[in-house]
Motif scaffolding. Sequence first.
Motif, mmCIF file in Angstrom:
data_model
loop_
_atom_site.group_PDB
_atom_site.id
_atom_site.type_symbol
_atom_site.label_atom_id
_atom_site.label_comp_id
_atom_site.label_asym_id
_atom_site.label_seq_id
_atom_site.Cartn_x
_atom_site.Cartn_y
_atom_site.Cartn_z
ATOM 1 N N CYS A 1 -5.395 20.344 -16.198
ATOM 2 C CA CYS A 1 -5.555 21.470 -17.118
ATOM 3 C C CYS A 1 -4.239 21.791 -17.829
ATOM 4 N N VAL A 2 -3.134 21.731 -17.108
ATOM 5 C CA VAL A 2 -1.810 21.928 -17.736
ATOM 6 C C VAL A 2 -1.632 20.904 -18.855
ATOM 7 N N ASP A 3 -1.957 19.646 -18.562
ATOM 8 C CA ASP A 3 -1.811 18.583 -19.566
ATOM 9 C C ASP A 3 -2.679 18.852 -20.799
ATOM 10 N N GLU A 4 -3.933 19.265 -20.575
ATOM 11 C CA GLU A 4 -4.830 19.567 -21.706
ATOM 12 C C GLU A 4 -4.292 20.747 -22.519
ATOM 13 N N CYS A 5 -3.790 21.767 -21.834
ATOM 14 C CA CYS A 5 -3.239 22.937 -22.528
ATOM 15 C C CYS A 5 -2.032 22.550 -23.378
ATOM 16 N N ALA B 1 -12.297 27.426 -27.954
ATOM 17 C CA ALA B 1 -13.643 27.164 -28.475
ATOM 18 C C ALA B 1 -13.786 27.706 -29.891
ATOM 19 N N GLU B 2 -13.254 28.899 -30.116
ATOM 20 C CA GLU B 2 -13.302 29.513 -31.448
ATOM 21 C C GLU B 2 -12.473 28.707 -32.448
ATOM 22 N N CYS B 3 -11.312 28.248 -32.015
ATOM 23 C CA CYS B 3 -10.440 27.456 -32.893
ATOM 24 C C CYS B 3 -11.092 26.123 -33.245
ATOM 25 N N ALA B 4 -11.697 25.471 -32.259
ATOM 26 C CA ALA B 4 -12.384 24.191 -32.512
ATOM 27 C C ALA B 4 -13.476 24.375 -33.556
ATOM 28 N N GLN B 5 -14.240 25.442 -33.400
ATOM 29 C CA GLN B 5 -15.343 25.720 -34.323
ATOM 30 C C GLN B 5 -14.817 25.969 -35.737
ATOM 31 N N ASP B 6 -13.734 26.728 -35.854
ATOM 32 C CA ASP B 6 -13.198 27.043 -37.173
ATOM 33 C C ASP B 6 -12.554 25.816 -37.825
ATOM 34 N N CYS B 7 -11.852 25.020 -37.038
ATOM 35 C CA CYS B 7 -11.247 23.797 -37.585
ATOM 36 C C CYS B 7 -12.326 22.812 -38.020
ATOM 37 N N GLU C 1 -8.322 15.907 -34.808
ATOM 38 C CA GLU C 1 -7.406 15.915 -33.660
ATOM 39 C C GLU C 1 -7.366 17.309 -33.028
ATOM 40 N N CYS C 2 -7.287 18.308 -33.862
ATOM 41 C CA CYS C 2 -7.236 19.688 -33.382
ATOM 42 C C CYS C 2 -8.574 20.080 -32.734
ATOM 43 N N VAL C 3 -9.658 19.752 -33.387
ATOM 44 C CA VAL C 3 -10.995 20.063 -32.856
ATOM 45 C C VAL C 3 -11.164 19.454 -31.467
ATOM 46 N N ASN C 4 -10.830 18.180 -31.331
ATOM 47 C CA ASN C 4 -10.999 17.485 -30.056
ATOM 48 C C ASN C 4 -10.085 18.048 -28.971
ATOM 49 N N ALA C 5 -8.838 18.323 -29.319
ATOM 50 C CA ALA C 5 -7.894 18.888 -28.344
ATOM 51 C C ALA C 5 -8.363 20.264 -27.876
ATOM 52 N N CYS C 6 -8.851 21.069 -28.806
ATOM 53 C CA CYS C 6 -9.343 22.408 -28.459
ATOM 54 C C CYS C 6 -10.573 22.335 -27.560
ATOM 55 N N ARG C 7 -11.475 21.423 -27.856
ATOM 56 C CA ARG C 7 -12.687 21.292 -27.025
ATOM 57 C C ARG C 7 -12.355 20.835 -25.612
ATOM 58 N N ARG C 8 -11.461 19.855 -25.495
ATOM 59 C CA ARG C 8 -11.062 19.367 -24.160
ATOM 60 C C ARG C 8 -10.364 20.472 -23.377
ATOM 61 N N CYS C 9 -9.499 21.220 -24.044
ATOM 62 C CA CYS C 9 -8.771 22.296 -23.378
ATOM 63 C C CYS C 9 -9.724 23.410 -22.950
ATOM 64 N N ALA C 10 -10.649 23.778 -23.816
ATOM 65 C CA ALA C 10 -11.619 24.826 -23.487
ATOM 66 C C ALA C 10 -12.408 24.451 -22.248
ATOM 67 N N GLU C 11 -12.858 23.213 -22.184
ATOM 68 C CA GLU C 11 -13.630 22.756 -21.035
ATOM 69 C C GLU C 11 -12.796 22.784 -19.755
ATOM 70 N N SER C 12 -11.582 22.300 -19.843
ATOM 71 C CA SER C 12 -10.695 22.281 -18.683
ATOM 72 C C SER C 12 -10.373 23.701 -18.217
ATOM 73 N N CYS C 13 -10.107 24.586 -19.155
ATOM 74 C CA CYS C 13 -9.781 25.976 -18.810
ATOM 75 C C CYS C 13 -10.985 26.723 -18.242
ATOM 76 N N ARG C 14 -12.183 26.395 -18.715
ATOM 77 C CA ARG C 14 -13.396 27.006 -18.132
ATOM 78 C C ARG C 14 -13.496 26.661 -16.650
ATOM 79 N N ARG C 15 -13.186 25.408 -16.320
ATOM 80 C CA ARG C 15 -13.237 24.999 -14.906
ATOM 81 C C ARG C 15 -12.172 25.738 -14.091
ATOM 82 N N MET C 16 -10.992 25.926 -14.656
ATOM 83 C CA MET C 16 -9.909 26.633 -13.954
ATOM 84 C C MET C 16 -10.265 28.114 -13.738
ATOM 85 N N ALA C 17 -10.952 28.681 -14.702
ATOM 86 C CA ALA C 17 -11.283 30.114 -14.650
ATOM 87 C C ALA C 17 -12.412 30.410 -13.672
ATOM 88 N N ALA C 18 -13.211 29.386 -13.361
ATOM 89 C CA ALA C 18 -14.395 29.577 -12.503
ATOM 90 C C ALA C 18 -14.006 29.921 -11.066
#
Length: 110
Positions: free
Chosen positions: A11-15, A79-85, A93-110
């Motif tokens: 998750c750190v790496d994705e962020c 997620a909001e940034c990915a959608q807007d980009c 590149e930005c869309v994909n990075a944001c989506r991967r980070c959002a998914e990883s952070c959702r798992r960390m937050a759970a």
Amino acid sequence: MPHLSPEIQSCVDECLRCHSACLSTAMNHCLEMGDEHVEKDHFTLMMACAEICRTAAHFMLIGTPHHRHICAECAEICAECAQDCERIGDMEECVNACRRCAESCRRMAA
């Protein structure tokens, strides 16, 4: 020194990847493209996304349990940034990075 769990390290790496993608895309691609790429709401969202990703990585690296709250917010902003980009286009590149980070952070937050 204790090592980070593989899940937290991932998750750190994705962020950090997302921080880099948002910041460099905004400062280079968006500024060069102009028009809707530099509209205040979009540009501010990209800057907010870069900063919350950096902050989430920081919180995980220092080992505070508060990282869960930061990761939840990070997932939402990414997620909001990915959608807007994606809406503006030509920012894969930005869309994909944001989506991967959002998914990883959702798992960390759970």
